[in-house]
Design an enzyme around this catalytic site. Structure first.
Site, PDB file in Angstrom:
ATOM      1  N   LYS A   1       0.836  -1.212   0.000  1.00 58.65           N
ATOM      2  CA  LYS A   1       0.000   0.000   0.000  1.00 58.65           C
ATOM      3  C   LYS A   1       0.869   1.260   0.000  1.00 58.65           C
ATOM      4  O   LYS A   1       0.627   2.194  -0.753  1.00 58.65           O
ATOM      5  CB  LYS A   1      -0.932   0.028   1.229  1.00 58.65           C
ATOM      6  CG  LYS A   1      -1.890  -1.131   1.318  1.00 58.65           C
ATOM      7  CD  LYS A   1      -2.863  -0.980   2.462  1.00 58.65           C
ATOM      8  CE  LYS A   1      -2.237  -0.927   3.848  1.00 58.65           C
ATOM      9  NZ  LYS A   1      -1.541  -2.178   4.251  1.00 58.65           N
TER      10      LYS A   1
ATOM     11  N   ARG B   1      -9.194   0.858   8.857  1.00 59.59           N
ATOM     12  CA  ARG B   1      -8.783  -0.509   9.197  1.00 59.59           C
ATOM     13  C   ARG B   1      -9.893  -1.251   9.916  1.00 59.59           C
ATOM     14  O   ARG B   1      -9.768  -2.457  10.131  1.00 59.59           O
ATOM     15  CB  ARG B   1      -7.549  -0.466  10.107  1.00 59.59           C
ATOM     16  CG  ARG B   1      -6.223  -0.580   9.360  1.00 59.59           C
ATOM     17  CD  ARG B   1      -5.143  -0.398  10.387  1.00 59.59           C
ATOM     18  NE  ARG B   1      -3.914  -1.056  10.094  1.00 59.59           N
ATOM     19  CZ  ARG B   1      -2.862  -0.471   9.515  1.00 59.59           C
ATOM     20  NH1 ARG B   1      -2.947   0.771   9.099  1.00 59.59           N
ATOM     21  NH2 ARG B   1      -1.738  -1.123   9.352  1.00 59.59           N
TER      22      ARG B   1
ATOM     23  N   ARG C   1      12.085  -6.061   5.002  1.00 61.64           N
ATOM     24  CA  ARG C   1      11.901  -4.652   4.605  1.00 61.64           C
ATOM     25  C   ARG C   1      12.868  -3.732   5.348  1.00 61.64           C
ATOM     26  O   ARG C   1      13.110  -3.881   6.546  1.00 61.64           O
ATOM     27  CB  ARG C   1      10.460  -4.226   4.899  1.00 61.64           C
ATOM     28  CG  ARG C   1      10.195  -2.773   4.579  1.00 61.64           C
ATOM     29  CD  ARG C   1       8.730  -2.487   4.433  1.00 61.64           C
ATOM     30  NE  ARG C   1       8.024  -2.456   5.710  1.00 61.64           N
ATOM     31  CZ  ARG C   1       6.737  -2.126   5.821  1.00 61.64           C
ATOM     32  NH1 ARG C   1       6.030  -1.839   4.738  1.00 61.64           N
ATOM     33  NH2 ARG C   1       6.150  -2.126   6.998  1.00 61.64           N
TER      34      ARG C   1
ATOM     35  N   ARG D   1      11.819  -1.490  10.787  1.00 60.21           N
ATOM     36  CA  ARG D   1      10.752  -1.064  11.709  1.00 60.21           C
ATOM     37  C   ARG D   1      10.600  -2.092  12.818  1.00 60.21           C
ATOM     38  O   ARG D   1      10.674  -3.293  12.569  1.00 60.21           O
ATOM     39  CB  ARG D   1       9.429  -0.933  10.939  1.00 60.21           C
ATOM     40  CG  ARG D   1       9.247   0.422  10.309  1.00 60.21           C
ATOM     41  CD  ARG D   1       8.031   0.492   9.421  1.00 60.21           C
ATOM     42  NE  ARG D   1       6.811  -0.068   9.989  1.00 60.21           N
ATOM     43  CZ  ARG D   1       5.635  -0.040   9.377  1.00 60.21           C
ATOM     44  NH1 ARG D   1       5.516   0.535   8.178  1.00 60.21           N
ATOM     45  NH2 ARG D   1       4.551  -0.567   9.930  1.00 60.21           N
TER      46      ARG D   1
ATOM     47  N   ARG E   1       0.125  -8.661  13.448  1.00 64.57           N
ATOM     48  CA  ARG E   1      -0.522  -7.638  12.610  1.00 64.57           C
ATOM     49  C   ARG E   1      -1.451  -8.306  11.585  1.00 64.57           C
ATOM     50  O   ARG E   1      -2.540  -7.812  11.304  1.00 64.57           O
ATOM     51  CB  ARG E   1       0.543  -6.800  11.887  1.00 64.57           C
ATOM     52  CG  ARG E   1       1.259  -5.832  12.828  1.00 64.57           C
ATOM     53  CD  ARG E   1       2.576  -5.354  12.263  1.00 64.57           C
ATOM     54  NE  ARG E   1       2.441  -4.479  11.119  1.00 64.57           N
ATOM     55  CZ  ARG E   1       3.442  -4.197  10.283  1.00 64.57           C
ATOM     56  NH1 ARG E   1       4.636  -4.721  10.468  1.00 64.57           N
ATOM     57  NH2 ARG E   1       3.247  -3.398   9.274  1.00 64.57           N
TER      58      ARG E   1
HETATM   59  P1  AMP Z   1       1.235   0.726   8.954  1.00 65.97           P
HETATM   60  O1  AMP Z   1       2.376   1.654   8.742  1.00 65.97           O
HETATM   61  O2  AMP Z   1       0.018   1.114   8.143  1.00 65.97           O
HETATM   62  O3  AMP Z   1       1.620  -0.716   8.785  1.00 65.97           O
HETATM   63  O4  AMP Z   1       0.799   0.900  10.480  1.00 65.97           O
HETATM   64  C1  AMP Z   1       1.688   0.606  11.536  1.00 65.97           C
HETATM   65  C2  AMP Z   1       0.926   0.524  12.836  1.00 65.97           C
HETATM   66  O5  AMP Z   1       0.294   1.788  13.107  1.00 65.97           O
HETATM   67  C3  AMP Z   1      -0.224  -0.478  12.837  1.00 65.97           C
HETATM   68  O6  AMP Z   1       0.206  -1.794  13.110  1.00 65.97           O
HETATM   69  C4  AMP Z   1      -1.109   0.097  13.955  1.00 65.97           C
HETATM   70  O7  AMP Z   1      -0.559  -0.172  15.222  1.00 65.97           O
HETATM   71  C5  AMP Z   1      -0.983   1.606  13.716  1.00 65.97           C
HETATM   72  N1  AMP Z   1      -2.018   2.076  12.768  1.00 65.97           N
HETATM   73  C6  AMP Z   1      -1.812   2.578  11.529  1.00 65.97           C
HETATM   74  N2  AMP Z   1      -2.971   2.918  10.958  1.00 65.97           N
HETATM   75  C7  AMP Z   1      -3.936   2.632  11.869  1.00 65.97           C
HETATM   76  C8  AMP Z   1      -5.333   2.736  11.867  1.00 65.97           C
HETATM   77  N3  AMP Z   1      -6.002   3.184  10.806  1.00 65.97           N
HETATM   78  N4  AMP Z   1      -6.001   2.346  12.972  1.00 65.97           N
HETATM   79  C9  AMP Z   1      -5.360   1.880  14.055  1.00 65.97           C
HETATM   80  N5  AMP Z   1      -4.026   1.740  14.120  1.00 65.97           N
HETATM   81  C10 AMP Z   1      -3.312   2.105  13.039  1.00 65.97           C
END
Ligand code: AMP
Length: 217
Positions: free
Chosen positions: A13, A88, A127, A160, A171
């Site tokens: 994404k 989400r 990554r 990360r 996740r």
């Molecule tokens: P991402 O970078 O999109 O993989 O997000 C990393 C982490 O940020 C996720 O595993 C969640 O802990 C938090 N996070 C990101 N977007 C959301 C969201 N829309 N709702 C809740 N937690 C989020």
């Protein structure tokens, strides 16, 4: 164009959103990036989100909604956006519709990037992310030209903390608990289009662009 990219962590994404944002001149809004920035700056929100993110869990809907509401006050979204990592949960999808409706806007298209667990685990555990510009690399599939440094901005690359295998699995589990109702929601709204995100990034990008053209027409 108000575009939402939906899909599991590691489906690409972020990579697709960055390329599309550049190509279309639209803002790329990633809730994960905004949260990580808050953690880095040690804001109130960052302090509340840090542990939750490190465990691979979801930050509470109300916190994310407030954060996004603030981001949507930026006039740059008047032309559209590429939304990555939000919604989400079904409740976030409702919030998104409400926030946009209050501005006379609506989501035009939701692209669901479908990917297999095997590919996701390989992609995420290898990554490398640039600490300066957020660009992604991969130890095997897309190594940087100079080890440890970003090709675009020469920023240092890091893994990360939520890209370690045990957290990636968590996740994925959290994602699967939520995604069915989101898919149903956007299917009913006739906004959902699915793509196979196991294919190469350029192939997927071309397919998204074709979809955007057909939606505009
Ligand atoms: P991402 O970078 O999109 O993989 O997000 C990393 C982490 O940020 C996720 O595993 C969640 O802990 C938090 N996070 C990101 N977007 C959301 C969201 N829309 N709702 C809740 N937690 C989020």
């Amino acid at each position: 164009m108000y575009l939402v990219l939906l899909g599991p962590p590691g489906a690409g994404k972020g990579t697709q959103a960055k390329r599309l944002a550049e190509k279309l001149g639209l803002p790329h809004i990633s809730t994960g990036d905004i949260l990580r920035q808050n953690v880095l700056l040690d804001t109130d929100l960052g302090r509340q989100a840090k542990d939750i993110m490190e465990q691979g869990l979801l930050v509470p809907d109300d916190l994310v909604a407030k954060m996004l509401d603030g981001r949507f006050n930026n006039p740059d979204i008047k032309k559209g956006f590429i939304l990555d990592g939000y919604p989400r949960t079904l409740s976030q999808a409702y919030s998104l519709d409400e926030i946009l409706a209050s501005k006379g806007l609506a989501v035009d298209l939701v692209v669901y990037l479908d990917s297999s667990d095997q590919v996701i685990i390989k992609r995420l555990t290898g990554r490398l992310t640039c600490s300066k510009c957020g660009a992604n690399f991969h130890t095997i599939n897309m190594p940087p030209k100079v080890k440890g440094l970003c090709d675009s901005c020469q920023g240092p690359l890091y893994q990360r903390s939520d890209d370690v295998e045990i957290t990636v699995c968590k996740r994925l589990e959290v994602y699967k608990q939520q995604v069915t109702s989101l898919i149903e929601y956007y299917k009913k709204a006739k906004k959902l289009h699915s793509l196979n995100a196991d294919l190469g990034a350029q192939v997927v990008l071309n397919q998204i662009i074709e979809l955007l053209v057909s939606v505009k027409a």
